[in-house]
Write a protein that holds these residues in place. Structure first.
Motif, mmCIF file in Angstrom:
data_model
loop_
_atom_site.group_PDB
_atom_site.id
_atom_site.type_symbol
_atom_site.label_atom_id
_atom_site.label_comp_id
_atom_site.label_asym_id
_atom_site.label_seq_id
_atom_site.Cartn_x
_atom_site.Cartn_y
_atom_site.Cartn_z
ATOM 1 N N UNK A 175 0.812 -1.222 0.000
ATOM 2 C CA UNK A 175 0.000 0.000 0.000
ATOM 3 C C UNK A 175 0.847 1.274 0.000
ATOM 4 N N UNK A 176 2.170 1.105 0.040
ATOM 5 C CA UNK A 176 3.103 2.238 0.040
ATOM 6 C C UNK A 176 2.809 3.182 1.207
ATOM 7 N N UNK A 177 2.757 2.601 2.403
ATOM 8 C CA UNK A 177 2.581 3.369 3.632
ATOM 9 C C UNK A 177 3.595 2.850 4.645
ATOM 10 N N UNK A 178 3.643 3.474 5.809
ATOM 11 C CA UNK A 178 4.592 3.047 6.840
ATOM 12 C C UNK A 178 4.033 1.863 7.633
ATOM 13 N N UNK A 179 4.934 1.131 8.302
ATOM 14 C CA UNK A 179 4.505 0.048 9.186
ATOM 15 C C UNK A 179 3.609 0.591 10.296
ATOM 16 N N UNK A 180 3.949 1.767 10.789
ATOM 17 C CA UNK A 180 3.150 2.360 11.843
ATOM 18 C C UNK A 180 1.724 2.647 11.407
ATOM 19 N N UNK A 181 1.575 3.101 10.164
ATOM 20 C CA UNK A 181 0.236 3.373 9.644
ATOM 21 C C UNK A 181 -0.572 2.087 9.537
ATOM 22 N N UNK A 182 0.081 1.009 9.100
ATOM 23 C CA UNK A 182 -0.601 -0.279 8.998
ATOM 24 C C UNK A 182 -1.049 -0.752 10.376
ATOM 25 N N UNK A 183 -0.156 -0.652 11.357
ATOM 26 C CA UNK A 183 -0.496 -1.076 12.720
ATOM 27 C C UNK A 183 -1.693 -0.291 13.251
ATOM 28 N N UNK A 184 -1.730 0.997 12.965
ATOM 29 C CA UNK A 184 -2.847 1.842 13.396
ATOM 30 C C UNK A 184 -4.148 1.401 12.729
ATOM 31 N N UNK A 185 -4.084 1.122 11.422
ATOM 32 C CA UNK A 185 -5.280 0.669 10.699
ATOM 33 C C UNK A 185 -5.779 -0.668 11.261
ATOM 34 N N UNK A 186 -4.862 -1.572 11.550
ATOM 35 C CA UNK A 186 -5.254 -2.896 12.039
ATOM 36 C C UNK A 186 -5.919 -2.791 13.408
ATOM 37 N N UNK A 187 -5.368 -1.971 14.276
ATOM 38 C CA UNK A 187 -6.009 -1.771 15.579
ATOM 39 C C UNK A 187 -7.422 -1.225 15.421
ATOM 40 N N UNK A 188 -7.595 -0.299 14.498
ATOM 41 C CA UNK A 188 -8.916 0.289 14.257
ATOM 42 C C UNK A 188 -9.881 -0.754 13.697
ATOM 43 N N UNK A 189 -9.393 -1.594 12.761
ATOM 44 C CA UNK A 189 -10.228 -2.639 12.153
ATOM 45 C C UNK A 189 -10.727 -3.606 13.217
ATOM 46 N N UNK A 190 -9.819 -4.090 14.038
ATOM 47 C CA UNK A 190 -10.201 -5.072 15.054
ATOM 48 C C UNK A 190 -11.153 -4.466 16.081
ATOM 49 N N UNK A 191 -10.961 -3.197 16.379
ATOM 50 C CA UNK A 191 -11.872 -2.540 17.315
ATOM 51 C C UNK A 191 -13.267 -2.403 16.697
ATOM 52 N N UNK A 192 -13.340 -1.995 15.446
ATOM 53 C CA UNK A 192 -14.631 -1.789 14.790
ATOM 54 C C UNK A 192 -15.375 -3.102 14.564
ATOM 55 N N UNK A 193 -14.630 -4.192 14.376
ATOM 56 C CA UNK A 193 -15.262 -5.501 14.117
ATOM 57 C C UNK A 193 -15.392 -6.339 15.389
ATOM 58 N N UNK A 194 -14.990 -5.758 16.513
ATOM 59 C CA UNK A 194 -15.073 -6.463 17.803
ATOM 60 C C UNK A 194 -14.282 -7.765 17.803
ATOM 61 N N UNK A 195 -13.104 -7.733 17.195
ATOM 62 C CA UNK A 195 -12.216 -8.886 17.179
ATOM 63 C C UNK A 195 -11.053 -8.635 18.135
ATOM 64 N N UNK A 196 -10.609 -9.696 18.790
ATOM 65 C CA UNK A 196 -9.476 -9.568 19.701
ATOM 66 C C UNK A 196 -8.210 -9.310 18.899
ATOM 67 N N UNK A 197 -7.438 -8.274 19.225
ATOM 68 C CA UNK A 197 -6.207 -7.987 18.473
ATOM 69 C C UNK A 197 -5.193 -9.110 18.632
ATOM 70 N N UNK A 198 -4.447 -9.369 17.571
ATOM 71 C CA UNK A 198 -3.442 -10.430 17.590
ATOM 72 C C UNK A 198 -2.350 -10.065 16.601
ATOM 73 N N UNK A 199 -1.100 -10.028 17.056
ATOM 74 C CA UNK A 199 0.010 -9.667 16.182
ATOM 75 C C UNK A 199 0.512 -10.844 15.354
#
Length: 217
Positions: A175-199
């Motif tokens: 996606x041509x973005x930073x790792x930090x941006x991806x991590x932020x998006x993933x945290x938001x996705x899991x929160x919005x979908x009510x899924x437990x975060x997992x690295x």
């Protein structure tokens, strides 16, 4: 990497063997039916198996059944399953007990050598590889109230790549973005979908695919 191939189409079977050997991999056996495939797994103790979903005698789910049995006999065996067309039920069934060292690709992906080898190496390395078309169909066939409508367009892009089995670094590169941006998006996705975060990428893809499968019902 020691590989066993199970594919009943002789042209594809031999083409796969030639391709993998040209890439410097050790194809220790090629088979055209489940019984011979399992015998080859027992005899050669491969690291990886490439298996067709539909094989004799009924050409229904023999490949999936054989893949599951091969992993029971040889724990840790990496399995890349090939299918002529998208069959979400087979993909989700295969991943039912976890997605580590598992892949599900359309056969047309074999002709795209770079993509195919990337998927094979990811699976052999302990990861997951799900065909983008499988993910795309899951995403487009979800219920209106599935919760996916809460995701931004970029979050949907990240979700799709997570479902394919890509880790944070690969998603950032795609996606041509930073790792930090991806991590932020993933945290938001899991929160919005009510899924437990997992690295862990393999556990993460299982959670996402299960969510998408449930969202279709």
């Amino acid at each position: 990497m020691r590989i066993v191939i199970a594919e009943d189409d002789p042209l594809l079977r031999e083409g796969l063997a030639l391709l993998l050997r040209a890439e410097g991999l050790d194809v220790v056996a090629t088979t055209d039916n489940p019984a011979d495939f399992l015998a080859a797994v027992d005899k050669h103790e491969p690291d990886t198996a490439v298996v067709d979903v539909r094989m004799p005698p009924t050409h229904t789910d023999e490949g999936i059944v054989a893949a599951v049995e091969a992993r029971r006999r040889r724990p840790g065996l990496a399995v890349l399953v090939l299918s002529a067309y998208v069959e979400q039920a087979f993909a989700t069934d295969l991943l039912g007990s976890g997605s580590a060292r598992l892949g599900y690709l359309l056969k047309e992906r074999v002709g795209r050598v770079t993509e195919f080898m990337e998927a094979l190496n990811r699976v052999a390395g302990g990861g997951t590889a799900i065909d983008p078309e499988v993910v795309a169909q899951l995403l487009t066939r979800t219920r209106a109230d599935s919760g996916l409508e809460r995701l931004s367009p970029r979050e949907r892009d990240v979700l799709a790549l997570m479902a394919e089995g890509l880790g944070n670094g690969a998603i950032a590169e795609r996606l041509v973005v930073t790792d930090g941006a991806v991590h932020k998006h993933i945290r938001s996705i899991f929160a919005k979908l009510d899924l437990a975060p997992d690295d862990s990428a393999d556990r993460r893809v299982t959670a996402v695919l299960r969510y998408l499968e449930e969202a279709r019902r």
